[in-house]
Structure formats: structure tokens, C-alpha cells
Design a protein around this motif. Structure first.
Motif, PDB file in Angstrom:
ATOM      1  N   THR A   1       0.849  -1.181   0.000  1.00 21.79           N
ATOM      2  CA  THR A   1       0.000   0.000   0.000  1.00 21.79           C
ATOM      3  C   THR A   1       0.876   1.219   0.000  1.00 21.79           C
ATOM      4  O   THR A   1       2.049   1.159   0.321  1.00 21.79           O
ATOM      5  CB  THR A   1      -0.900   0.032   1.248  1.00 21.79           C
ATOM      6  N   ALA A   2       0.311   2.341  -0.350  1.00 27.38           N
ATOM      7  CA  ALA A   2       1.041   3.601  -0.322  1.00 27.38           C
ATOM      8  C   ALA A   2       0.307   4.550   0.600  1.00 27.38           C
ATOM      9  O   ALA A   2      -0.907   4.633   0.583  1.00 27.38           O
ATOM     10  CB  ALA A   2       1.119   4.197  -1.729  1.00 27.38           C
ATOM     11  N   PHE A   3       1.077   5.240   1.422  1.00 30.78           N
ATOM     12  CA  PHE A   3       0.438   6.161   2.346  1.00 30.78           C
ATOM     13  C   PHE A   3       1.430   7.242   2.755  1.00 30.78           C
ATOM     14  O   PHE A   3       2.635   7.090   2.614  1.00 30.78           O
ATOM     15  CB  PHE A   3      -0.076   5.415   3.580  1.00 30.78           C
ATOM     16  N   THR A   4       0.918   8.343   3.254  1.00 35.29           N
ATOM     17  CA  THR A   4       1.769   9.444   3.660  1.00 35.29           C
ATOM     18  C   THR A   4       2.235   9.236   5.086  1.00 35.29           C
ATOM     19  O   THR A   4       1.442   8.961   5.972  1.00 35.29           O
ATOM     20  CB  THR A   4       1.012  10.772   3.551  1.00 35.29           C
ATOM     21  N   LEU A   5       3.552   9.354   5.301  1.00 34.21           N
ATOM     22  CA  LEU A   5       4.115   9.152   6.618  1.00 34.21           C
ATOM     23  C   LEU A   5       4.325  10.459   7.357  1.00 34.21           C
ATOM     24  O   LEU A   5       4.600  10.453   8.536  1.00 34.21           O
ATOM     25  CB  LEU A   5       5.461   8.423   6.493  1.00 34.21           C
ATOM     26  N   GLY A   6       4.243  11.572   6.655  1.00 35.80           N
ATOM     27  CA  GLY A   6       4.358  12.852   7.350  1.00 35.80           C
ATOM     28  C   GLY A   6       5.556  13.650   6.913  1.00 35.80           C
ATOM     29  O   GLY A   6       6.329  13.260   6.052  1.00 35.80           O
ATOM     30  N   THR A   7       5.726  14.793   7.538  1.00 33.53           N
ATOM     31  CA  THR A   7       6.790  15.712   7.193  1.00 33.53           C
ATOM     32  C   THR A   7       8.105  15.256   7.793  1.00 33.53           C
ATOM     33  O   THR A   7       8.165  14.811   8.919  1.00 33.53           O
ATOM     34  CB  THR A   7       6.458  17.123   7.713  1.00 33.53           C
ATOM     35  N   LEU A   8       9.186  15.374   7.027  1.00 31.26           N
ATOM     36  CA  LEU A   8      10.500  14.993   7.505  1.00 31.26           C
ATOM     37  C   LEU A   8      11.164  16.170   8.179  1.00 31.26           C
ATOM     38  O   LEU A   8      10.981  17.315   7.782  1.00 31.26           O
ATOM     39  CB  LEU A   8      11.379  14.544   6.324  1.00 31.26           C
ATOM     40  N   SER A   9      11.958  15.878   9.199  1.00 35.05           N
ATOM     41  CA  SER A   9      12.709  16.935   9.854  1.00 35.05           C
ATOM     42  C   SER A   9      14.106  16.968   9.272  1.00 35.05           C
ATOM     43  O   SER A   9      14.872  16.036   9.410  1.00 35.05           O
ATOM     44  CB  SER A   9      12.797  16.670  11.358  1.00 35.05           C
ATOM     45  N   CYS A  10      14.466  18.039   8.561  1.00 33.66           N
ATOM     46  CA  CYS A  10      15.780  18.194   7.980  1.00 33.66           C
ATOM     47  C   CYS A  10      16.339  19.546   8.404  1.00 33.66           C
ATOM     48  O   CYS A  10      15.592  20.486   8.657  1.00 33.66           O
ATOM     49  CB  CYS A  10      15.737  18.132   6.443  1.00 33.66           C
ATOM     50  N   SER A  11      17.648  19.638   8.448  1.00 39.00           N
ATOM     51  CA  SER A  11      18.287  20.876   8.877  1.00 39.00           C
ATOM     52  C   SER A  11      18.247  21.930   7.798  1.00 39.00           C
ATOM     53  O   SER A  11      18.054  21.656   6.615  1.00 39.00           O
ATOM     54  CB  SER A  11      19.744  20.580   9.242  1.00 39.00           C
TER      55      SER A  11
ATOM     56  N   ALA B   1      26.931  20.041  -0.499  1.00 44.88           N
ATOM     57  CA  ALA B   1      26.040  18.923  -0.196  1.00 44.88           C
ATOM     58  C   ALA B   1      24.952  19.372   0.759  1.00 44.88           C
ATOM     59  O   ALA B   1      25.136  20.293   1.559  1.00 44.88           O
ATOM     60  CB  ALA B   1      26.820  17.759   0.393  1.00 44.88           C
ATOM     61  N   LEU B   2      23.825  18.714   0.668  1.00 47.18           N
ATOM     62  CA  LEU B   2      22.730  18.953   1.584  1.00 47.18           C
ATOM     63  C   LEU B   2      22.066  17.633   1.927  1.00 47.18           C
ATOM     64  O   LEU B   2      22.188  16.647   1.183  1.00 47.18           O
ATOM     65  CB  LEU B   2      21.708  19.919   1.005  1.00 47.18           C
ATOM     66  N   ILE B   3      21.383  17.614   3.057  1.00 45.13           N
ATOM     67  CA  ILE B   3      20.642  16.431   3.485  1.00 45.13           C
ATOM     68  C   ILE B   3      19.212  16.552   2.978  1.00 45.13           C
ATOM     69  O   ILE B   3      18.495  17.489   3.329  1.00 45.13           O
ATOM     70  CB  ILE B   3      20.667  16.294   5.013  1.00 45.13           C
ATOM     71  N   VAL B   4      18.826  15.623   2.127  1.00 43.38           N
ATOM     72  CA  VAL B   4      17.468  15.582   1.586  1.00 43.38           C
ATOM     73  C   VAL B   4      16.498  15.074   2.642  1.00 43.38           C
ATOM     74  O   VAL B   4      15.387  15.589   2.797  1.00 43.38           O
ATOM     75  CB  VAL B   4      17.421  14.691   0.335  1.00 43.38           C
ATOM     76  N   ALA B   5      16.912  14.048   3.362  1.00 44.75           N
ATOM     77  CA  ALA B   5      16.085  13.442   4.403  1.00 44.75           C
ATOM     78  C   ALA B   5      16.996  12.662   5.323  1.00 44.75           C
ATOM     79  O   ALA B   5      18.108  12.270   4.940  1.00 44.75           O
ATOM     80  CB  ALA B   5      15.025  12.526   3.793  1.00 44.75           C
ATOM     81  N   ASP B   6      16.538  12.434   6.558  1.00 38.25           N
ATOM     82  CA  ASP B   6      17.329  11.624   7.464  1.00 38.25           C
ATOM     83  C   ASP B   6      16.434  10.653   8.230  1.00 38.25           C
ATOM     84  O   ASP B   6      15.205  10.759   8.211  1.00 38.25           O
ATOM     85  CB  ASP B   6      18.159  12.488   8.417  1.00 38.25           C
TER      86      ASP B   6
ATOM     87  N   ILE C   1       9.120   6.909  -1.136  1.00 43.88           N
ATOM     88  CA  ILE C   1       9.148   7.996  -2.115  1.00 43.88           C
ATOM     89  C   ILE C   1       9.288   9.293  -1.330  1.00 43.88           C
ATOM     90  O   ILE C   1       8.404   9.657  -0.551  1.00 43.88           O
ATOM     91  CB  ILE C   1       7.885   8.039  -2.976  1.00 43.88           C
ATOM     92  N   LEU C   2      10.403   9.986  -1.524  1.00 45.87           N
ATOM     93  CA  LEU C   2      10.678  11.249  -0.856  1.00 45.87           C
ATOM     94  C   LEU C   2      10.426  12.377  -1.841  1.00 45.87           C
ATOM     95  O   LEU C   2      11.012  12.411  -2.927  1.00 45.87           O
ATOM     96  CB  LEU C   2      12.128  11.293  -0.373  1.00 45.87           C
ATOM     97  N   SER C   3       9.571  13.324  -1.480  1.00 41.18           N
ATOM     98  CA  SER C   3       9.164  14.389  -2.397  1.00 41.18           C
ATOM     99  C   SER C   3       9.500  15.758  -1.819  1.00 41.18           C
ATOM    100  O   SER C   3       9.259  16.031  -0.640  1.00 41.18           O
ATOM    101  CB  SER C   3       7.658  14.306  -2.676  1.00 41.18           C
TER     102      SER C   3
ATOM    103  N   ALA D   1      23.185   3.206   7.475  1.00 40.36           N
ATOM    104  CA  ALA D   1      23.426   3.184   8.914  1.00 40.36           C
ATOM    105  C   ALA D   1      22.558   4.224   9.614  1.00 40.36           C
ATOM    106  O   ALA D   1      21.763   3.898  10.488  1.00 40.36           O
ATOM    107  CB  ALA D   1      24.900   3.438   9.212  1.00 40.36           C
ATOM    108  N   GLY D   2      22.673   5.492   9.200  1.00 35.91           N
ATOM    109  CA  GLY D   2      21.870   6.557   9.801  1.00 35.91           C
ATOM    110  C   GLY D   2      20.586   6.856   9.062  1.00 35.91           C
ATOM    111  O   GLY D   2      19.772   7.653   9.535  1.00 35.91           O
ATOM    112  N   GLY D   3      20.412   6.247   7.880  1.00 36.14           N
ATOM    113  CA  GLY D   3      19.195   6.491   7.114  1.00 36.14           C
ATOM    114  C   GLY D   3      19.134   7.873   6.500  1.00 36.14           C
ATOM    115  O   GLY D   3      18.050   8.429   6.326  1.00 36.14           O
TER     116      GLY D   3
END
Length: 439
Positions: A16-26, A55-60, A91-93, A427-429
């Protein structure tokens, strides 16, 4: 050569596909500069890069992120080694265009490593199967609960069981089936246990298998063993410049532990090389009968088969094995390979190979090595210079004495539609994005 392999077991995952919520990124306040370029994180995501790169962190903290793919809209599709919250593909958007993912959706209830986009499909692998999802007009998967099963019933003996994948431009799918052994001993990783001859593992593992990308429910009987003598290939890519498969092999372990009279601890930490191969159909890279010694610059007969650290391969035991194109230091675990075709990076990077090194575990008492992304310049389908470290600092500690000390371990590589380079970390995702804003 085709191997008939009996397996009546296969499955289609219920997803199934579902929304997991907003990611916390710096650094969410950063977006783009006046030229429309993505602004890197203020500390370049703690990475050290060549001049002009950022470089930047897209998601963690997304989970054990293995390989990844990026679609035409910049959505990042990530294969997790183990499902997180029941989802093995993410899927990260990035909705506002600042380079950071604000939303994360998931589907697929299976773990694994391989994922790639090709044509109108997304391909993803478990440790036994390869599935295919049709894409919509935004290159996002449709009908995520009913994928096609392209391949099933591949061997999974836990060791080296990830099934990395790539495709060519002629509807062929290439799948790594790693050897469930270190050196094909009668008793694996056991002192004084001889090597099996011939190595029966090679019948169903220890090589690259080729399948049709548009045929259903294939297994060993429908596939072909494209290349053999490859202990384990996690990083592989189809090079469009010369229309050929390239792979990064994990070299063997335990030379000192198994043969202390022949190899001291230093030699065991330094040998054998991690190797980049150009693969043609029918090639044999020589495992388990040989390994490549980067210090001597030649193939060496494995001690399980009568070698002493100096003897060269024998007839029937790796004598006709292909040579690597590049030999890297030992035990760095090359998990990602990508030939760069974008236009964002300077010309020297065009058609060159990036390699993600996951990092070693067995170099004690020496420091562990790897935990970085390397670059090999290519021209005309051949290396055109020495390899170099492109991105480092993932581990977050120096020195790394134990692999568990590393905060991040590079695994997968993908190219974005703008030519930026994405790196996954299991390791850290963390998902990293490397951009070039130099002039």
C-alpha cells in the motif's frame, strides 16, 4: 550456460502507499540562490568535497537505505534493506523546491537492495525476486499492491544475499546473485578446510544472471548465467558510452585467520583488492580460485586451492580469469556504482564512474577504511586516470576502529534530472544530495 533450478515458491507482495508525514531536515530556511541553484547546507552536510561542490541532506532517519533512484520530477525512490513501518520502498518528495523532502510515502512489504527506473517502469528487488511497477505520467508507481513478478525463486542463504540490479537498453535485466560463501570451502570460514573443486556454488550463485525485463515469473531455468566467478557484486551499472555492464566486486576475507602460516594480520588487512570489472557475456572473474593482489599487480591462486600468496592461477583454477580495470584497497565494501552522464558537474566527471564504499569491518588491528565516495575518470569506456576520493566525512569519526562507530555508511548512488548526485546511507538512514555551484 543455463542452470535448471527447481523452485515452486514465489509471491507478489501485498503493498500500500500512504503518507508518513513531514521529515525533519536541517537548514530548512535555505532554498535557492539568485541563479536558481540549490543552496547546500551550511556545513555541506558534514562532508568534505572538491572545490565548487556542496552537499545537503534531503532526508534523514528514513531506515536502512540501500539503493535509490530519482525520477524526472526529482522524487527520490529508496529501497530499504528491511521494511520500516511495513514499507520497503519510500518515495521522498520535495514540494517547495528547496532540495529538502517534506513528504514521504511508502509501499512494498519486502526488504532488499535493488531499485531502478527504466522506461515506463520501476524495478525493485527483494532477496529472492525482482518486481516491476508501471509508472504514471509523473514517473511514480501505479497499482503498488499488484506489481509484476519478473524474477522469483533466486537463492537466499543469508550471506551475500542482496540482489542488485541494472538494465541495458535492449530489455535485459541483470541480477547479481552473490556467493553464500567466503571462498567456497567445504566448511565456510573454517581453518584448514579445503576449497571445493569444482565450486558447486557457482551453479546458482557467485555471478551475474540475465533475464528478460518484459517476461513474467522467470527463474534460473529461464535466465542465463551472464558472468561467473564474482564473489559478490552490490554495485553494478550499465555504461551507456560503450553499452557494457560494469561491476564492483567485494573481495574475500580471512586470509590470516584461515592461513596464519601464509598471511600475517597486516597482509590480511591489506588483501585482496576490491575490483572494478568490465563484464562481457561469458566472462569469468575467477572466484573462488583466485584473488587480485593490488600490491603485486596480478591474480594470485587462492590458498584454499594450493596458493601461497605468490603462486599464479592454474589451468582450471582461474588461469583464464579476466583482469580488473581498477584495483582499490581491500575490504572497503563497494556497494554503489554509477556512471555519470549529467551536465551539472565539470567536464572531467562526464562518463566517469562514482563508487560508494560502505566501509570495512575486518581490517583490525588496522583502522577500518572506506566510508566514502570515490571517482574514476573514464574516456572511451576505459579508465583515464587514477581513482580519487570524491566525498568523505560520512563516518563522522576519525579514525574508525569498528564499523559500528560510523554514523553513516554510503551504499547507493543515483543521478538527479539536473545532474546532481544522490547518496544513500544504510546506517543513519540519511539521503545526501551533492551539487556543483562552482564556475
Amino acid at each position: 550456460m543455463k542452470k535448471q533450478f527447481s523452485s515452486s515458491w514465489w509471491y507478489i507482495p501485498v503493498v500500500t502507499a500512504f503518507t508518513l508525514g513531514t521529515l525533519s531536515c536541517s537548514d530548512k530556511e535555505d532554498k535557492k540562490n539568485d541563479n536558481g541553484d540549490i543552496i547546500p547546507d551550511k556545513n555541506n552536510a558534514a562532508l568534505t568535497l572538491p572545490e565548487g561542490f556542496g552537499a545537503l541532506i534531503v532526508a534523514d532517519s528514513v531506515g536502512e537505505a540501500r539503493h535509490l533512484a530519482v525520477n524526472k520530477n526529482g522524487d527520490v525512490l529508496v529501497k530499504l534493506n528491511k521494511p520500516k513501518d511495513g514499507k520497503g520502498i519510500l518515495i521522498l518528495s520535495d514540494k517547495d523546491g528547496d532540495g529538502k523532502a517534506e513528504s514521504k510515502t511508502g509501499f512494498g512489504n519486502y526488504g532488499g537492495t535493488g531499485i531502478t527506473l527504466k522506461g515506463n517502469y520501476l524495478y525493485a528487488s527483494s532477496n529472492t525476486s525482482v518486481f516491476r511497477y508501471a509508472l504514471d505520467e509523473n514517473e511514480l508507481p501505479e497499482n503498488t499492491n499488484t506489481p509484476d513478478t519478473i524474477v522469483h525463486g533466486l537463492i537466499d542463504r543469508r550471506q551475500h544475499n542482496s540482489k542488485s540490479i541494472t538494465l541495458d537498453d535492449n530489455n535485459n535485466l541483470y541480477v547479481n546473485i552473490g556467493a553464500y560463501s567466503n571462498a567456497c570451502q567445504e566448511r565456510d570460514r573454517t581453518k584448514d578446510s579445503p576449497g571445493m573443486y569444482p565450486c558447486t556454488i557457482l551453479d546458482s550463485a557467485g555471478g551475474i544472471w540475465k533475464f528478460r525485463a518484459n517476461a513474467m515469473k522467470q527463474s534460473y531455468g529461464e535466465g542465463a548465467r551472464y558472468a561467473t566467478g564474482l564473489r559478490n557484486v552490490v554495485g553494478l551499472d550499465w555504461n551507456k558510452e560503450d553499452n557494457t555492464l560494469y561491476v564492483m566486486q567485494h573481495g574475500r576475507d580471512n586470509l590470516h585467520d584461515l592461513f596464519p602460516d601464509l598471511y600475517d594480520a597486516q597482509a590480511s588487512a591489506d588483501l585482496p583488492a576490491e575490483t572494478l570489472y568490465k563484464i562481457e557475456e561469458g566472462d569469468d572473474a575467477g572466484w573462488p580460485y583466485i584473488y587480485y593482489d593490488q600490491n603485486q599487480g596480478k591474480k594470485i591462486l587462492s590458498p584454499e586451492y594450493g596458493g601461497d600468496g605468490q603462486k599464479e592461477p592454474e589451468e582450471g583454477k582461474g588461469k583464464n580469469a579476466i583482469d580488473p580495470l581498477v584495483a582499490f584497497p581491500a575490504h572497503m565494501a563497494p556497494n554503489g556504482l554509477l556512471f555519470y552522464t549529467g551536465s551539472m558537474f565539470p567536464e572531467k566527471y562526464k562518463n566517469g564512474a562514482f563508487v560508494a564504499f560502505h566501509g570495512s569491518w575486518n581490517r583490525a588491528p588496522e583502522e577500518q577504511e572506506g566510508f566514502m565516495v570515490a571517482f574514476v575518470p573514464f574516456k572511451g569506456g576505459k579508465p583515464a586516470g587514477e581513482w580519487e576520493v570524491f566525498a568523505k566525512g560520512f563516518a563522522g569519526v576519525d579514525p574508525v576502529l569498528s564499523p559500528g562507530d560510523a554514523k553513516h555508511r554510503p551504499c547507493g548512488l543515483a543521478q538527479g534530472p539536473d545532474g546532481s548526485l544522490y547518496v544513500s546511507d544504510d546506517a543513519g538512514g540519511t539521503i545526501y544530495r551533492i551539487v556543483y555551484n562552482g564556475k
